[in-house]
Design a protein around this motif. Structure first.
Motif, PDB file in Angstrom:
ATOM      1  N   UNK A   1      23.847 -38.329 -16.937  1.00 57.41           N
ATOM      2  CA  UNK A   1      25.103 -37.568 -16.122  1.00 57.41           C
ATOM      3  C   UNK A   1      25.432 -36.966 -16.827  1.00 57.41           C
ATOM      4  N   UNK A   2      25.786 -36.875 -17.914  1.00 58.90           N
ATOM      5  CA  UNK A   2      26.250 -35.400 -19.251  1.00 58.90           C
ATOM      6  C   UNK A   2      25.483 -34.702 -18.699  1.00 58.90           C
ATOM      7  N   UNK A   3      23.898 -34.822 -18.425  1.00 54.84           N
ATOM      8  CA  UNK A   3      23.585 -33.284 -18.301  1.00 54.84           C
ATOM      9  C   UNK A   3      23.243 -33.176 -17.514  1.00 54.84           C
ATOM     10  N   UNK A   4      23.566 -33.574 -15.881  1.00 53.77           N
ATOM     11  CA  UNK A   4      23.273 -32.891 -14.627  1.00 53.77           C
ATOM     12  C   UNK A   4      24.853 -32.224 -14.660  1.00 53.77           C
ATOM     13  N   UNK A   5      25.713 -32.893 -14.966  1.00 56.94           N
ATOM     14  CA  UNK A   5      26.861 -32.600 -14.889  1.00 56.94           C
ATOM     15  C   UNK A   5      26.502 -30.908 -15.334  1.00 56.94           C
ATOM     16  N   UNK A   6      26.066 -30.898 -16.724  1.00 58.70           N
ATOM     17  CA  UNK A   6      25.876 -29.762 -17.712  1.00 58.70           C
ATOM     18  C   UNK A   6      25.255 -28.606 -16.625  1.00 58.70           C
ATOM     19  N   UNK A   7      24.059 -29.247 -15.846  1.00 55.65           N
ATOM     20  CA  UNK A   7      22.892 -28.545 -15.185  1.00 55.65           C
ATOM     21  C   UNK A   7      23.814 -27.998 -14.130  1.00 55.65           C
ATOM     22  N   UNK A   8      24.815 -28.451 -13.460  1.00 57.82           N
ATOM     23  CA  UNK A   8      25.288 -28.713 -12.135  1.00 57.82           C
ATOM     24  C   UNK A   8      26.532 -27.529 -11.750  1.00 57.82           C
ATOM     25  N   UNK A   9      27.103 -27.412 -13.624  1.00 58.99           N
ATOM     26  CA  UNK A   9      29.007 -26.942 -13.592  1.00 58.99           C
ATOM     27  C   UNK A   9      28.218 -25.920 -14.268  1.00 58.99           C
ATOM     28  N   UNK A  10      29.977 -25.240 -14.538  1.00 59.44           N
ATOM     29  CA  UNK A  10      29.415 -23.896 -15.708  1.00 59.44           C
ATOM     30  C   UNK A  10      28.835 -22.613 -15.458  1.00 59.44           C
ATOM     31  N   UNK A  11      28.507 -21.999 -16.652  1.00 56.74           N
ATOM     32  CA  UNK A  11      28.139 -20.961 -16.191  1.00 56.74           C
ATOM     33  C   UNK A  11      26.390 -20.889 -15.790  1.00 56.74           C
TER      34      UNK A  11
ATOM     35  N   UNK B   1      28.030 -45.843 -16.578  1.00 57.43           N
ATOM     36  CA  UNK B   1      28.560 -46.025 -15.103  1.00 57.43           C
ATOM     37  C   UNK B   1      27.744 -46.122 -14.117  1.00 57.43           C
ATOM     38  N   UNK B   2      28.088 -47.438 -13.590  1.00 57.91           N
ATOM     39  CA  UNK B   2      27.603 -48.205 -12.588  1.00 57.91           C
ATOM     40  C   UNK B   2      28.191 -49.245 -12.114  1.00 57.91           C
ATOM     41  N   UNK B   3      28.257 -49.145 -10.751  1.00 60.29           N
ATOM     42  CA  UNK B   3      28.700 -50.692 -10.294  1.00 60.29           C
ATOM     43  C   UNK B   3      27.646 -51.652 -10.038  1.00 60.29           C
ATOM     44  N   UNK B   4      26.573 -51.408 -10.640  1.00 57.04           N
ATOM     45  CA  UNK B   4      25.313 -52.419 -10.413  1.00 57.04           C
ATOM     46  C   UNK B   4      24.717 -52.358  -8.619  1.00 57.04           C
ATOM     47  N   UNK B   5      23.963 -53.344  -8.548  1.00 63.52           N
ATOM     48  CA  UNK B   5      23.018 -53.441  -7.590  1.00 63.52           C
ATOM     49  C   UNK B   5      23.764 -54.281  -5.881  1.00 63.52           C
ATOM     50  N   UNK B   6      24.149 -53.337  -5.296  1.00 61.84           N
ATOM     51  CA  UNK B   6      24.496 -54.326  -3.939  1.00 61.84           C
ATOM     52  C   UNK B   6      25.946 -53.973  -3.442  1.00 61.84           C
ATOM     53  N   UNK B   7      26.615 -54.182  -3.008  1.00 58.89           N
ATOM     54  CA  UNK B   7      27.888 -54.009  -2.195  1.00 58.89           C
ATOM     55  C   UNK B   7      28.701 -54.176  -3.312  1.00 58.89           C
ATOM     56  N   UNK B   8      29.752 -52.510  -4.003  1.00 59.05           N
ATOM     57  CA  UNK B   8      30.194 -53.133  -5.022  1.00 59.05           C
ATOM     58  C   UNK B   8      31.475 -53.939  -4.964  1.00 59.05           C
TER      59      UNK B   8
ATOM     60  N   UNK C   1      20.367 -48.037 -19.642  1.00 58.58           N
ATOM     61  CA  UNK C   1      21.255 -48.217 -20.560  1.00 58.58           C
ATOM     62  C   UNK C   1      21.901 -46.306 -21.313  1.00 58.58           C
ATOM     63  N   UNK C   2      21.334 -45.963 -20.063  1.00 63.19           N
ATOM     64  CA  UNK C   2      21.377 -44.139 -20.747  1.00 63.19           C
ATOM     65  C   UNK C   2      21.500 -43.783 -19.885  1.00 63.19           C
ATOM     66  N   UNK C   3      22.421 -44.155 -19.502  1.00 64.00           N
ATOM     67  CA  UNK C   3      22.976 -43.482 -17.752  1.00 64.00           C
ATOM     68  C   UNK C   3      24.290 -42.237 -18.418  1.00 64.00           C
ATOM     69  N   UNK C   4      25.257 -43.008 -19.239  1.00 68.07           N
ATOM     70  CA  UNK C   4      26.634 -41.826 -19.141  1.00 68.07           C
ATOM     71  C   UNK C   4      24.915 -40.198 -19.921  1.00 68.07           C
ATOM     72  N   UNK C   5      24.657 -40.724 -20.859  1.00 70.84           N
ATOM     73  CA  UNK C   5      24.126 -39.143 -21.653  1.00 70.84           C
ATOM     74  C   UNK C   5      22.685 -38.456 -20.258  1.00 70.84           C
TER      75      UNK C   5
END
Length: 138
Positions: free
Chosen positions: A93-103, A1-8, A87-91
């Motif tokens: 981001x999911x790990x970051x989400x778990x770290x920052x949210x929830x219990x 999930x990336x817009x690439x480089x530069x102005x989107x 190429x592994x960005x979604x995974x």
């Protein structure tokens, strides 16, 4: 999930974010024009802030302070892992989400990560992971 480089562009913003956020969400942003495609197509509420104005504000008064903080933490998180690959960005981001949210319970968070990992049907041998080639016998 990336817009690439530069102005989107609107097209790149739509492709990157359009399917990941629920309709009816609220987008708080700095009047980036390309974000308007999300507001239009997903019936989002848009809360806009003038980037020139907020750049002059003390950090404590900046309405996008929390967004900036999370972007900083995400960038720090990704840069601290030498194995990070776009190429592994979604995974990641999911790990970051778990770290920052929830219990706040670390064991519960670890269990969530392991539970998700066990649901992935892909297996990888040690040789594939470490890039070891079988030795050839001459």
């Amino acid at each position: 999930m990336s817009c690439g480089r530069g102005k989107p562009s609107r097209a790149r913003v739509w492709e990157a974010y359009g399917s990941h956020i629920a309709e009816g969400s609220t987008l708080s942003h700095d009047k980036e024009r390309s974000h308007s495609v999300l507001v239009e197509r997903l019936s989002w509420e848009s809360v806009e802030y003038d980037a020139r104005e907020i750049s002059r504000m003390p950090d404590k008064e900046n309405p996008l302070r929390e967004v900036n903080r999370l972007c900083f933490l995400l960038e720090t998180f990704l840069n601290s892992h030498s194995g990070f690959d776009r190429d592994d960005l979604p995974g990641w981001l999911e790990l970051f989400h778990v770290m920052m949210n929830g219990s706040e319970d670390k064991m519960e968070k670890a269990a969530r990560v392991l539970d998700r990992a066990m649901r992935v049907p892909k297996t990888l041998s040690d040789r594939e992971f470490y890039g070891i080639r079988p030795s050839s016998k001459d």
